[in-house]
Write a protein that holds these residues in place. Structure first.
Motif, PDB file in Angstrom:
ATOM      1  N   GLU A 133       0.834  -1.130   0.127  1.00  0.00           N
ATOM      2  CA  GLU A 133      -0.084  -0.096  -0.259  1.00  0.00           C
ATOM      3  C   GLU A 133       0.958   1.156  -0.104  1.00  0.00           C
ATOM      4  O   GLU A 133       0.565   2.407  -0.670  1.00  0.00           O
ATOM      5  N   ASP A 134       1.810   1.219   0.771  1.00  0.00           N
ATOM      6  CA  ASP A 134       2.801   2.557   0.812  1.00  0.00           C
ATOM      7  C   ASP A 134       3.385   2.671  -0.432  1.00  0.00           C
ATOM      8  O   ASP A 134       3.768   3.663  -1.016  1.00  0.00           O
ATOM      9  N   LEU A 135       3.894   1.443  -1.354  1.00  0.00           N
ATOM     10  CA  LEU A 135       4.456   1.492  -2.581  1.00  0.00           C
ATOM     11  C   LEU A 135       3.603   2.243  -3.584  1.00  0.00           C
ATOM     12  O   LEU A 135       3.895   2.935  -4.289  1.00  0.00           O
ATOM     13  N   VAL A 136       2.298   1.961  -3.475  1.00  0.00           N
ATOM     14  CA  VAL A 136       1.162   2.272  -4.413  1.00  0.00           C
ATOM     15  C   VAL A 136       1.066   3.627  -4.284  1.00  0.00           C
ATOM     16  O   VAL A 136       1.010   4.524  -5.171  1.00  0.00           O
ATOM     17  N   LYS A 137       1.088   4.081  -2.783  1.00  0.00           N
ATOM     18  CA  LYS A 137       0.749   5.487  -2.703  1.00  0.00           C
ATOM     19  C   LYS A 137       2.205   6.329  -3.028  1.00  0.00           C
ATOM     20  O   LYS A 137       1.764   7.566  -3.593  1.00  0.00           O
ATOM     21  N   SER A 138       3.389   6.059  -3.200  1.00  0.00           N
ATOM     22  CA  SER A 138       4.558   6.447  -3.139  1.00  0.00           C
ATOM     23  C   SER A 138       4.404   6.826  -4.754  1.00  0.00           C
ATOM     24  O   SER A 138       4.725   7.906  -5.302  1.00  0.00           O
ATOM     25  N   VAL A 139       4.023   5.705  -5.485  1.00  0.00           N
ATOM     26  CA  VAL A 139       3.877   5.998  -7.100  1.00  0.00           C
ATOM     27  C   VAL A 139       2.943   6.934  -7.343  1.00  0.00           C
ATOM     28  O   VAL A 139       2.996   7.751  -8.351  1.00  0.00           O
ATOM     29  N   ASP A 140       1.842   6.996  -6.815  1.00  0.00           N
ATOM     30  CA  ASP A 140       0.792   7.943  -6.956  1.00  0.00           C
ATOM     31  C   ASP A 140       1.105   9.313  -6.689  1.00  0.00           C
ATOM     32  O   ASP A 140       0.637  10.334  -7.472  1.00  0.00           O
ATOM     33  N   ARG A 141       2.079   9.563  -6.031  1.00  0.00           N
ATOM     34  CA  ARG A 141       2.358  10.837  -5.553  1.00  0.00           C
ATOM     35  C   ARG A 141       3.413  11.536  -6.765  1.00  0.00           C
ATOM     36  O   ARG A 141       3.631  12.448  -7.067  1.00  0.00           O
ATOM     37  N   LEU A 142       4.163  10.519  -7.441  1.00  0.00           N
ATOM     38  CA  LEU A 142       4.992  10.885  -8.244  1.00  0.00           C
ATOM     39  C   LEU A 142       4.357  11.349  -9.758  1.00  0.00           C
ATOM     40  O   LEU A 142       4.798  11.922 -10.469  1.00  0.00           O
ATOM     41  N   ARG A 143       2.981  10.771  -9.715  1.00  0.00           N
ATOM     42  CA  ARG A 143       2.385  11.098 -11.029  1.00  0.00           C
ATOM     43  C   ARG A 143       2.002  12.566 -11.040  1.00  0.00           C
ATOM     44  O   ARG A 143       1.645  13.512 -10.965  1.00  0.00           O
TER      45      ARG A 143
END
Length: 143
Positions: A133-143
């Motif tokens: 979940e943390d990995l997905v959130k960090s990728v969403d921040r980069l978009r």
């Protein structure tokens, strides 16, 4: 995403909770071994709850495997299963301390420790779910 490490942990928890209760005894008195399924025939409703909680724990862990698309719900079900196993552990400790005929030789079986192993595996699964979940959130921040 079903090939993730949390799937292995959840599957092991489910297998342990359902299969081990048939194989290992909960306690052994002088005349016979008591398995979890033997407690369903008991007159005491507290003893009937033990195999039911084992089965609920196994079912919830198995259902959580297929909730990989909804990680938050998978995490919540993992915590709920941890809570059920802790209740089961407390119930097993209470029953083992109040067993009738403790003056006679009786020994606790390995089945009493199944909830501890299940909690350990569920904690590892929840840790892996949180990491995803943390990995997905960090990728969403980069978009």
């Amino acid at each position: 995403m079903i090939q993730r490490i949390q799937t292995v942990y959840l599957l092991l928890t489910s297998i342990i909770s359902i299969v081990i209760i048939f194989v290992f005894n909960l306690w052994k008195s002088t005349d016979k071994s008591i398995f979890a399924l033997d407690l369903l025939n008991s007159d005491v409703s507290l003893l009937k709850a033990i195999p039911v909680l084992f089965l609920i724990s196994a079912a919830l862990a198995f259902v959580a495997i297929f909730l990989f698309k909804n990680r938050k719900l998978q995490f919540v079900i993992g915590r709920l299963t941890i809570l059920i196993n802790l209740i089961l552990l407390g119930l097993l400790i209470y029953v083992s301390l109040t067993l009738p005929g403790e003056a006679a030789v009786s020994e606790k079986g390995i089945g009493m420790f199944v909830p501890i192993l299940a909690v350990l595996l569920l904690v590892l699964a929840n840790k892996a779910i949180k990491k995803d979940e943390d990995l997905v959130k960090s990728v969403d921040r980069l978009r």
